[in-house]
Enzyme design. Structure first.
Site, PDB file in Angstrom:
ATOM      1  N   HIS A  99       0.776   6.444   0.264  1.00 35.69           N
ATOM      2  CA  HIS A  99       0.368   5.296  -0.469  1.00 35.69           C
ATOM      3  C   HIS A  99      -0.140   4.193   0.713  1.00 35.69           C
ATOM      4  O   HIS A  99       0.354   4.312   1.810  1.00 35.69           O
ATOM      5  CB  HIS A  99       1.716   4.563  -1.175  1.00 35.69           C
ATOM      6  CG  HIS A  99       2.795   4.588  -0.148  1.00 35.69           C
ATOM      7  ND1 HIS A  99       3.489   5.934   0.106  1.00 35.69           N
ATOM      8  CD2 HIS A  99       3.421   3.743   0.319  1.00 35.69           C
ATOM      9  CE1 HIS A  99       4.466   5.622   0.692  1.00 35.69           C
ATOM     10  NE2 HIS A  99       4.537   4.325   1.006  1.00 35.69           N
ATOM     11  N   HIS A 101      -0.027   0.087   1.572  1.00 38.63           N
ATOM     12  CA  HIS A 101       0.292  -1.108   1.199  1.00 38.63           C
ATOM     13  C   HIS A 101      -0.679  -1.933   1.312  1.00 38.63           C
ATOM     14  O   HIS A 101      -1.420  -2.142   2.374  1.00 38.63           O
ATOM     15  CB  HIS A 101       1.322  -1.347   2.226  1.00 38.63           C
ATOM     16  CG  HIS A 101       2.827  -0.728   2.180  1.00 38.63           C
ATOM     17  ND1 HIS A 101       3.882  -1.127   1.577  1.00 38.63           N
ATOM     18  CD2 HIS A 101       2.989   0.644   2.485  1.00 38.63           C
ATOM     19  CE1 HIS A 101       4.818  -0.146   1.702  1.00 38.63           C
ATOM     20  NE2 HIS A 101       4.311   0.872   2.425  1.00 38.63           N
TER      21      HIS A 101
HETATM   22  P1  5GP Z   1       6.990   3.339   2.722  1.00 37.85           P
HETATM   23  O1  5GP Z   1       8.273   2.939   3.510  1.00 37.85           O
HETATM   24  O2  5GP Z   1       7.556   4.837   2.290  1.00 37.85           O
HETATM   25  O3  5GP Z   1       5.775   3.066   3.151  1.00 37.85           O
HETATM   26  O4  5GP Z   1       7.353   2.398   1.396  1.00 37.85           O
HETATM   27  C1  5GP Z   1       7.786   2.714   0.050  1.00 37.85           C
HETATM   28  C2  5GP Z   1       7.638   1.542  -0.637  1.00 37.85           C
HETATM   29  O5  5GP Z   1       7.942   2.040  -2.138  1.00 37.85           O
HETATM   30  C3  5GP Z   1       8.616   0.389  -0.371  1.00 37.85           C
HETATM   31  O6  5GP Z   1       7.881  -0.946   0.116  1.00 37.85           O
HETATM   32  C4  5GP Z   1       9.588   0.216  -1.491  1.00 37.85           C
HETATM   33  O7  5GP Z   1       9.816  -1.383  -1.706  1.00 37.85           O
HETATM   34  C5  5GP Z   1       8.446   0.769  -2.375  1.00 37.85           C
HETATM   35  N1  5GP Z   1       9.583   1.257  -3.606  1.00 37.85           N
HETATM   36  C6  5GP Z   1      10.592   2.033  -3.526  1.00 37.85           C
HETATM   37  N2  5GP Z   1      10.762   2.468  -4.618  1.00 37.85           N
HETATM   38  C7  5GP Z   1       9.984   2.046  -5.526  1.00 37.85           C
HETATM   39  C8  5GP Z   1      10.074   1.938  -7.178  1.00 37.85           C
HETATM   40  O8  5GP Z   1      10.749   2.298  -7.754  1.00 37.85           O
HETATM   41  N3  5GP Z   1       8.970   1.012  -7.684  1.00 37.85           N
HETATM   42  C9  5GP Z   1       8.112   0.187  -6.928  1.00 37.85           C
HETATM   43  N4  5GP Z   1       7.357  -0.308  -7.541  1.00 37.85           N
HETATM   44  N5  5GP Z   1       8.250   0.435  -5.574  1.00 37.85           N
HETATM   45  C10 5GP Z   1       9.079   0.958  -4.992  1.00 37.85           C
END
Ligand code: 5GP
Ligand code: ZN
Length: 134
Positions: A99, A101
């Site tokens: 993903h 951001h």
């Molecule tokens: P990572 O640290 O893996 O790059 O980011 C994962 C992101 O997913 C985090 O910014 C977190 O807030 C978001 N996230 C986690 N669970 C959910 C969810 O159930 N729904 C949404 N919309 N975002 C989520």
């Protein structure tokens, strides 16, 4: 049946705030935004990270980021935005479905970027030599 959180969001099994979708890409608001409008751009198919994501899908993720970035500035009044892709747990990747951001930024939001470290010319030369295309 998938156990992946983002696959469940893409399929609609878990509700979300969708802001964009095409044949390959799905984008939705992050549940814990850095600033309002913080968006996650994911491929509809499950890939773990940059290593297993096909190049054409990565290109489509970037194109979606450009379009969504424009909207974030035009419609939310952001002054800029950061793109971040946390690649592997050591880099802060928590959800193992690749993903991107996109985080709206405001001139006065006081958020800090990564701290830079000092590096000698010798160190920089050594690293560049290891990484240089051959
Ligand atoms: P990572 O640290 O893996 O790059 O980011 C994962 C992101 O997913 C985090 O910014 C977190 O807030 C978001 N996230 C986690 N669970 C959910 C969810 O159930 N729904 C949404 N919309 N975002 C989520
Ligand atoms: Zn997935």
């Amino acid at each position: 049946m998938t156990t992946c959180l983002f696959c469940k969001i893409v399929s609609g099994e878990i509700p979300t705030n969708k802001i964009f979708e095409n044949d390959d890409i799905f984008a939705f608001l992050d549940i814990n935004p850095v600033n309002p409008g913080h968006t996650l751009i994911v491929p509809k198919k499950h890939f773990v990270d940059m290593s297993d994501t096909p190049e054409e899908i990565l290109c489509k993720m970037i194109l979606a980021a450009k379009m969504i970035g424009g909207k974030i500035m035009d419609k939310l009044g952001a002054d800029g935005y950061n793109l971040e892709l946390n690649n592997k747990p050591a880099a802060g990747q928590i959800v193992e479905h690749v993903h991107l951001h996109i985080m709206p930024r405001y001139s006065d939001d006081n958020l800090k970027l990564w701290p830079g470290k000092n590096a000698s010319k010798k160190e920089l030369d050594k690293i560049a030599k290891k990484l240089l295309n051959k």
